[in-house]
Design a protein around this motif. Structure first.
Motif, PDB file in Angstrom:
ATOM      1  N   PHE A   1     -26.317  22.685   4.610  1.00 59.23           N
ATOM      2  CA  PHE A   1     -27.741  22.634   4.916  1.00 59.23           C
ATOM      3  C   PHE A   1     -28.075  23.177   6.305  1.00 59.23           C
ATOM      4  N   LEU A   2     -27.084  23.577   7.065  1.00 58.97           N
ATOM      5  CA  LEU A   2     -27.334  24.123   8.401  1.00 58.97           C
ATOM      6  C   LEU A   2     -27.839  25.560   8.278  1.00 58.97           C
ATOM      7  N   VAL A   3     -28.724  25.941   9.194  1.00 55.95           N
ATOM      8  CA  VAL A   3     -29.399  27.224   9.093  1.00 55.95           C
ATOM      9  C   VAL A   3     -28.786  28.291   9.993  1.00 55.95           C
ATOM     10  N   ARG A   4     -28.421  27.907  11.216  1.00 56.37           N
ATOM     11  CA  ARG A   4     -27.974  28.889  12.204  1.00 56.37           C
ATOM     12  C   ARG A   4     -27.063  28.211  13.207  1.00 56.37           C
ATOM     13  N   THR A   5     -26.100  28.960  13.724  1.00 57.20           N
ATOM     14  CA  THR A   5     -25.258  28.460  14.798  1.00 57.20           C
ATOM     15  C   THR A   5     -25.058  29.583  15.809  1.00 57.20           C
ATOM     16  N   ARG A   6     -24.951  29.198  17.068  1.00 60.68           N
ATOM     17  CA  ARG A   6     -24.715  30.211  18.104  1.00 60.68           C
ATOM     18  C   ARG A   6     -24.175  29.557  19.362  1.00 60.68           C
ATOM     19  N   ALA A   7     -23.490  30.372  20.140  1.00 62.47           N
ATOM     20  CA  ALA A   7     -22.991  29.924  21.437  1.00 62.47           C
ATOM     21  C   ALA A   7     -24.046  30.283  22.473  1.00 62.47           C
ATOM     22  N   VAL A   8     -24.451  29.305  23.260  1.00 65.47           N
ATOM     23  CA  VAL A   8     -25.412  29.510  24.340  1.00 65.47           C
ATOM     24  C   VAL A   8     -24.759  29.045  25.634  1.00 65.47           C
ATOM     25  N   ALA A   9     -25.414  29.273  26.738  1.00 64.89           N
ATOM     26  CA  ALA A   9     -24.829  28.927  28.039  1.00 64.89           C
ATOM     27  C   ALA A   9     -24.479  27.446  28.141  1.00 64.89           C
ATOM     28  N   GLU A  10     -25.279  26.577  27.529  1.00 60.68           N
ATOM     29  CA  GLU A  10     -25.063  25.129  27.651  1.00 60.68           C
ATOM     30  C   GLU A  10     -24.014  24.592  26.700  1.00 60.68           C
ATOM     31  N   GLY A  11     -23.821  25.295  25.571  1.00 59.66           N
ATOM     32  CA  GLY A  11     -22.861  24.787  24.599  1.00 59.66           C
ATOM     33  C   GLY A  11     -22.978  25.501  23.267  1.00 59.66           C
ATOM     34  N   LEU A  12     -22.518  24.843  22.236  1.00 59.08           N
ATOM     35  CA  LEU A  12     -22.563  25.392  20.882  1.00 59.08           C
ATOM     36  C   LEU A  12     -23.725  24.716  20.156  1.00 59.08           C
ATOM     37  N   GLN A  13     -24.592  25.535  19.594  1.00 60.50           N
ATOM     38  CA  GLN A  13     -25.852  25.045  19.043  1.00 60.50           C
ATOM     39  C   GLN A  13     -25.889  25.259  17.535  1.00 60.50           C
ATOM     40  N   ILE A  14     -26.455  24.277  16.836  1.00 59.52           N
ATOM     41  CA  ILE A  14     -26.622  24.386  15.391  1.00 59.52           C
ATOM     42  C   ILE A  14     -28.063  24.012  15.066  1.00 59.52           C
ATOM     43  N   ARG A  15     -28.670  24.692  14.106  1.00 56.94           N
ATOM     44  CA  ARG A  15     -30.064  24.429  13.749  1.00 56.94           C
ATOM     45  C   ARG A  15     -30.132  23.891  12.329  1.00 56.94           C
TER      46      ARG A  15
END
Length: 148
Positions: free
Chosen positions: A106-120
């Motif tokens: 059910f997760l839509v998107r994931t990406r690495a950002v400066a603060e950490g690993l993000q999931i939407r």
């Protein structure tokens, strides 16, 4: 006397109605439970402006910050349920692909950002789903930082 009783009933109904409208809805209570669990698992909840989805962020460990800054990783869910890497990101290493396959559907998107690993995601799940997200993010972070 009748006017007085009607006015009193109206005032009481207004006060009770106002007090009841302050109570959180079942959806608001569910969101609070999900977000409390996320925080307990070390995740940060970030509201996405103008959308119905929310980002859950796994912050980088202090020792991994310098290595994580050079990471370029972003993927979106495709209709068949798999993941598609966004433009400019090379093919995933086998360990990364395996970790991504373990992320909930059910997760839509994931990406690495400066603060950490993000999931939407849209937070239409349970507390167990938050546990699965945290576990999946940790596995993906380890795979990305190890280089696959």
């Amino acid at each position: 006397m009748l006017k007085f009783l009607l006015l009193t009933a109206f005032v009481i109904a207004f006060v009770v109605g106002s007090a009841l409208s302050l109570r959180p809805s079942p959806r608001q209570r569910q969101l609070a439970r999900l977000r409390e669990r996320a925080v307990a698992l070390g995740l940060r909840v970030q509201w996405v402006p103008g959308g119905t989805e929310v980002d859950y962020l796994l912050p980088w460990e202090l020792g991994d910050v310098s290595q994580a800054r050079s990471l370029r990783f972003a993927a979106s869910r495709v209709p068949d349920g798999g993941w598609e890497l966004e433009t400019g990101v090379g093919p995933p290493a086998p360990g990364v692909a395996s970790a991504m396959a373990g992320l909930p559907a059910f997760l839509v998107r994931t990406r690495a950002v400066a603060e950490g690993l993000q999931i939407r995601w849209n937070e239409a799940g349970t507390v167990d789903d938050v546990d699965r997200i945290a576990l999946g993010l940790r596995a993906l972070a380890q795979a990305l930082l190890r280089g696959g």
